[in-house]
Each structure stands twice: as structure tokens, then as C-alpha cells.
Enzyme design. Structure first.
Site, PDB file in Angstrom:
ATOM      1  N   GLY A   9      63.445  32.710  51.944  1.00  0.00           N
ATOM      2  CA  GLY A   9      62.930  31.341  51.917  1.00  0.00           C
ATOM      3  C   GLY A   9      62.044  31.037  50.716  1.00  0.00           C
ATOM      4  N   ARG A  13      55.841  24.554  51.065  1.00  0.00           N
ATOM      5  CA  ARG A  13      54.468  24.136  51.369  1.00  0.00           C
ATOM      6  C   ARG A  13      53.423  25.084  50.778  1.00  0.00           C
ATOM      7  NH1 ARG A  13      54.564  23.906  57.598  1.00  0.00           N
ATOM      8  NH2 ARG A  13      52.325  23.522  57.329  1.00  0.00           N
ATOM      9  N   GLY A  99      60.440  37.976  57.141  1.00  0.00           N
ATOM     10  CA  GLY A  99      59.524  38.482  56.133  1.00  0.00           C
ATOM     11  C   GLY A  99      58.217  37.742  56.031  1.00  0.00           C
ATOM     12  N   GLU A 149      67.171  23.552  68.560  1.00  0.00           N
ATOM     13  CA  GLU A 149      66.160  23.312  67.542  1.00  0.00           C
ATOM     14  C   GLU A 149      65.470  21.970  67.779  1.00  0.00           C
ATOM     15  OE1 GLU A 149      65.238  25.588  65.377  1.00  0.00           O
ATOM     16  OE2 GLU A 149      66.766  26.943  66.168  1.00  0.00           O
ATOM     17  N   ASN A 222      53.851  29.476  56.354  1.00  0.00           N
ATOM     18  CA  ASN A 222      54.577  28.477  55.578  1.00  0.00           C
ATOM     19  C   ASN A 222      53.658  27.662  54.677  1.00  0.00           C
ATOM     20  OD1 ASN A 222      57.383  28.748  56.590  1.00  0.00           O
ATOM     21  ND2 ASN A 222      56.412  28.272  58.545  1.00  0.00           N
ATOM     22  N   TYR A 361      24.264  53.830  30.852  1.00  0.00           N
ATOM     23  CA  TYR A 361      25.715  54.016  30.850  1.00  0.00           C
ATOM     24  C   TYR A 361      26.010  55.496  30.665  1.00  0.00           C
ATOM     25  CZ  TYR A 361      30.560  54.248  29.375  1.00  0.00           C
ATOM     26  OH  TYR A 361      31.889  54.586  29.284  1.00  0.00           O
ATOM     27  N   ASN A 372      17.179  64.009  34.934  1.00  0.00           N
ATOM     28  CA  ASN A 372      16.640  62.654  34.983  1.00  0.00           C
ATOM     29  C   ASN A 372      17.096  61.897  33.738  1.00  0.00           C
ATOM     30  OD1 ASN A 372      14.324  60.857  36.365  1.00  0.00           O
ATOM     31  ND2 ASN A 372      14.290  60.564  34.156  1.00  0.00           N
ATOM     32  N   ASN A 381      30.338  57.472  23.725  1.00  0.00           N
ATOM     33  CA  ASN A 381      31.495  58.352  23.899  1.00  0.00           C
ATOM     34  C   ASN A 381      32.723  57.932  23.106  1.00  0.00           C
ATOM     35  OD1 ASN A 381      31.500  56.086  25.628  1.00  0.00           O
ATOM     36  ND2 ASN A 381      33.069  57.001  26.920  1.00  0.00           N
ATOM     37  N   ALA A 418      11.665  59.562  24.290  1.00  0.00           N
ATOM     38  CA  ALA A 418      12.144  58.183  24.362  1.00  0.00           C
ATOM     39  C   ALA A 418      12.535  57.691  22.980  1.00  0.00           C
ATOM     40  CB  ALA A 418      11.062  57.292  24.953  1.00  0.00           C
TER      41      ALA A 418
END
Length: 452
Positions: A9, A13, A99, A149, A222, A361, A372, A381, A418
Site C-alpha cells: 500500500g 494519508r 505490514g 465492506e 494509515n 576531551y 585525575n 589525537n 596546568a
């Protein structure tokens, strides 16, 4: 047993170029749900009738156990089943499914097969308060004599509340005979599969019926409205099953499982979470609000805080993730690992008791235990062409705003100050710092904006 799935089908709709049966329900096509149910019945032949959308259906769903037959043009359900006849075994009964009716339970279909046996025509029927639009089951003295029907029904027939779901079991040899006699002399000028019921009555073949456990098992799609309604039914059923297993759901109406979700004891899931693919939550795992978890294993007593994205990753026992963390494919976290807010980890292994609590990251890295990783740390990377690994051994402390230019190794117990940009290996047990000298310039004045 033969199974024929009607999936040709257009679904006008739906307002979509995608074939109706390929629209997703809980993350997979409607037709895939029907095929999964069909396979649970162990058919000897399984044939899918496709049409609208060209070869999209067989290209997406092809499998060794599936036969496909194309219906072109599409002239009704009877005409659709005709296309499957070369694939059917005459000695076995044929079950006809649809289906775009994805929620029918295998148990309901098995009950239909049992009542049909080898010689009867069996129809799955339901009663509806408002049967408008459906074919009515016409009975005489309690026996089914035909299906009419909606467009062809009289006023008296339209008052009937027992309707045909379209799902039926038919003796295959008789099915072939009856299909050859169908006519399209009706309001829609189509060949109705339902017309074989009158043929069966004429041939004195018993016509029987069975009913599903729930009305929603027979609902089709549908329109996008109906698709959304079935999605919530499906998700609520899954939520109820999880609740029965002892899972705590903050709100069963705000859960989406698009695959399989396996939960241990004392698991809790907050609102708005989405689970895709295969997800396992071990005992005591807690999932915060609005997380998206895809193909992941979450360990015992792990705490996934709100707004985390986890994909193709493993989270170890008692680890704490988030909020707002992202674990990308290839991430493996051991016991008691902390990944905090706005931290991204990709293709990396992090050993027990290590932490990256914020704004970092970690990509293509092997991280030891008790490490840590300070805020703003980045594993560099990728050089624009190739990716390289970073190795961080046990008990390393990495200061904030540090760049680790791979390939590089940081030895056991090392400390990075740091702001360090590390381009060579850092020796074990020592402090490594890479900074320009801090100076203060006397007499310097901040620039003043020039007036135009």
C-alpha cells in the site's frame, strides 16, 4: 504453514514518499515488527507482497527466509495475495497478515491457527463500538456467511459491530481456487480477499473466528496520527512489563525504547529517556532524566546523571557519568570511573577510580587507574590525516587546560602542570611543565575604542 504479508500500500494519508510499511515504530519499520512476529510462528514459507515505493521494501528488508512478490498495479487485497501463489505450499495452510498492523501478538495468531486446523477458514475478528470504515462480519444463526465492506454494506449491515481485521488463515489449495473466481464488481473496483468467505460457505468449508487479547493488536497505521497512537501503546506496554519486573519508572508515559532494554533488579529510570539498539542496565543502575543510550552496557550501581548521550559504550560498576556527558563508540569505563559535565570520551579505555570531572576531551586513549584529568584537558589525537593514541599510566595527575599531543605516553605517577602542551613523553613520577615565562609590562594601557 505459509505466511503472506501484504505490504504494497501507498498510505496516502501519511503524506510521505516513504512506503507506508517502512515508517518507524519504536525505531524499526512497521513491516519489521510484523516479520518478527511471523518468524515467531516458524513458517515454512514467508512471502512479502510489496508495491508502492518500488524496490525499497525488499532492498531494506531482504533476508534468506523471505520471498518477495511485487503487486503492480495494486488492485486490492485479493489481487495482492494472488502474487504470492507461486511461493506457497499447497499442503500447508496460509496465514495472511498486514505490514501496517504491527502489534498483533504471536499468541493471538497461534490461537487463530489452532482453531483453523488444516481444513477451516479462520478469521481474526473484534467488536468495536464504532466500526465505521471496517468490513462487517455477517452471521446467520451464529455462523459466519460473508464479510461486507463498509462501502457495499446496507444500513442493517453497517449496524453490525463485529468487524474483520483482515487477518485470516485459509487452506492453500482452496485459496487458489477461490482467488481465481474473484470479481472487482464493487464500489472500489478491487478484488477483495474477503470475498473468499462467501466462496468457502458455498463450498461447505467451515468458517470460524478467534479474537485477540486486546483491540490494539489489530490496529493499523494509515496516518501519522495513528502511527503516534500506536507508538504510545507500544511504549506503554513495554513500560508496564518493566514495572512488573521491578524497574522504577518516574513516569511510564515518558519512556521510549527503540530496541531491547534488559534491566536487573532495583533499576530506576527518570523521565524522557530514550533507549536504542541493545541496552543492558545491571542491578541498581540509575538513569537520570533525558538521557539517550544506544547499544550500551551500564554496570551495577552506575549513576547516569541527566542529559547524557551514551553510544556503543560500556560503563563499569559504580561509575558516575554526567550530567551532560557524552560517551562515544569504543568507550570502556572500568569500576568507579567519574566522567563529569561536558566531558566527551571516544574510543578510549579508562581504568578503575579515574576521573575527568569537567570540560575535557579524551579520544583514542588508554587511561590507567586513579588518574585525575583536569578541566580543559584535551587529547590531540588527530593530525588532519591520521589518528594517534595517548597512553596515561596509573596515578597520573593532569592539571587543567592541558593538551596532550599524541602519540605520547605519560608515565606512572607523573604530574603535568596546568597549561602544559605535551609533545614528548612525560617521565614517571616527575612534574612536567610547559609554559611561557610570565611577565608584567609596566606602563601598558588598554586600548580605547575610537569614536567615529
Amino acid at each position: 504453514m505459509n505466511i503472506v504479508i501484504l505490504a504494497a500500500g501507498m498510505g496516502k494519508r501519511m503524506q510521505s514518499a516513504l512506503p507506508n510499511v517502512l515508517h518507524p515504530l519504536a525505531g524499526k519499520p512497521l513491516l519489521s515488527h510484523v516479520i518478527t512476529t511471523a518468524r515467531a510462528l516458524s513458517p515454512s514459507r514467508l512471502c512479502v507482497i510489496y508495491g508502492h515505493g518500488g524496490d525499497m521494501v525488499p532492498e531494506l528488508l531482504q533476508a534468506p527466509d523471505l520471498a518477495f512478490a511485487r503487486q503492480e498495479p495494486q488492485l486490492g487485497t485479493g489481487h495482492a495475495v494472488m502474487q504470492a501463489l507461486p511461493h506457497l505450499d499447497d499442503e500447508a495452510a496460509t496465514l495472511v497478515l498486514y505490514g501496517d498492523v504491527p502489534l498483533t501478538a504471536a499468541s493471538s495468531l497461534q490461537a487463530l491457527l489452532d482453531i483453523a486446523g488444516k481444513e477451516k477458514l479462520a478469521i481474526l475478528t473484534i467488536e468495536m463500538e464504532n466500526p465505521t470504515g471496517y468490513g462487517r462480519i455477517v452471521r446467520e444463526q451464529g455462523e459466519i456467511v460473508r464479510i461486507v465492506e463498509q462501502k457495499d454494506a446496507s444500513d442493517a449491515e453497517r449496524a453490525i459491530r463485529e468487524i474483520n481485521t483482515g487477518i485470516m488463515v485459509v487452506p492453500t489449495a482452496k485459496l487458489k481456487e477461490w482467488l481465481a473466481t474473484l470479481s472487482n464488481n464493487n464500489a472500489q473496483e478491487e478484488y477483495y480477499l474477503t470475498d473468499i468467505v462467501a466462496r468457502a460457505v458455498a463450498d461447505r468449508v467451515p468458517v470460524v473466528s478467534a479474537q485477540p487479547a486486546a483491540l490494539w493488536e489489530t490496529l493499523g497505521v494509515n496516518s501519522k496520527v495513528q502511527l503516534a497512537e500506536l507508538e504510545r501503546i507500544y511504549q506503554r506496554n513495554l513500560a508496564n512489563a518493566l514495572l512488573e519486573q521491578g524497574v522504577t519508572l518516574a513516569d511510564p508515559a515518558r519512556l521510549d525504547v527503540r530496541g531491547s532494554l534488559i534491566c536487573g533488579r532495583d533499576v530506576s529510570i527518570d523521565v524522557g529517556c530514550v533507549f536504542e539498539g541493545k541496552v543492558t542496565l545491571e542491578d541498581g543502575a540509575s538513569i537520570g532524566a533525558h538521557c539517550v543510550i544506544n547499544n550500551a552496557h551500564i554496570g551495577k550501581d552506575a549513576n547516569i546523571k541527566p542529559f547524557c548521550h551514551i553510544e556503543d559504550a560500556t560503563v563499569g560498576t559504580a561509575s558516575v557519568i554526567g550530567p551532560y556527558a557524552r560517551l562515544r563508540p569504543g568507550t570502556e569505563l572500568a569500576e568507579d570511573v567519574h566522567i563529569g559535565n561536558f566531558v566527551e570520551v571516544k574510543n578510549s579505555r579508562i581504568a578503575a577510580h579515574s576521573k575527568a570531572n569537567h570540560l575535557a576531551y579524551v579520544g583514542d586513549a588508554s587511561v590507567g587507574s586513579r588518574v585525575n584529568i583536569g578541566a580543559g584537558t584535551i587529547t590531540c589525537n588527530y593530525d588532519g590525516a591520521n589518528k594517534f593514541r595517548t597512553i596515561i599510566e596509573d596515578d597520573v595527575f593532569i592539571g587543567s587546560d592541558t593538551q596532550l599531543v599524541a602519540p605520547v605516553t605519560i608515565g606512572k605517577g607523573a604530574t603535568l602542570g596546568a597549561g602544559t602542551t605535551l609533545t614528548r613523553d612525560a617521565p614517571a613520577g616527575k612534574l612536567t611543565v610547559s609554559r611561557t615565562k610570565q611577565i608584567t609590562i609596566d606602563g601598558w594601557q588598554r586600548p580605547i575604542k575610537t569614536k567615529k
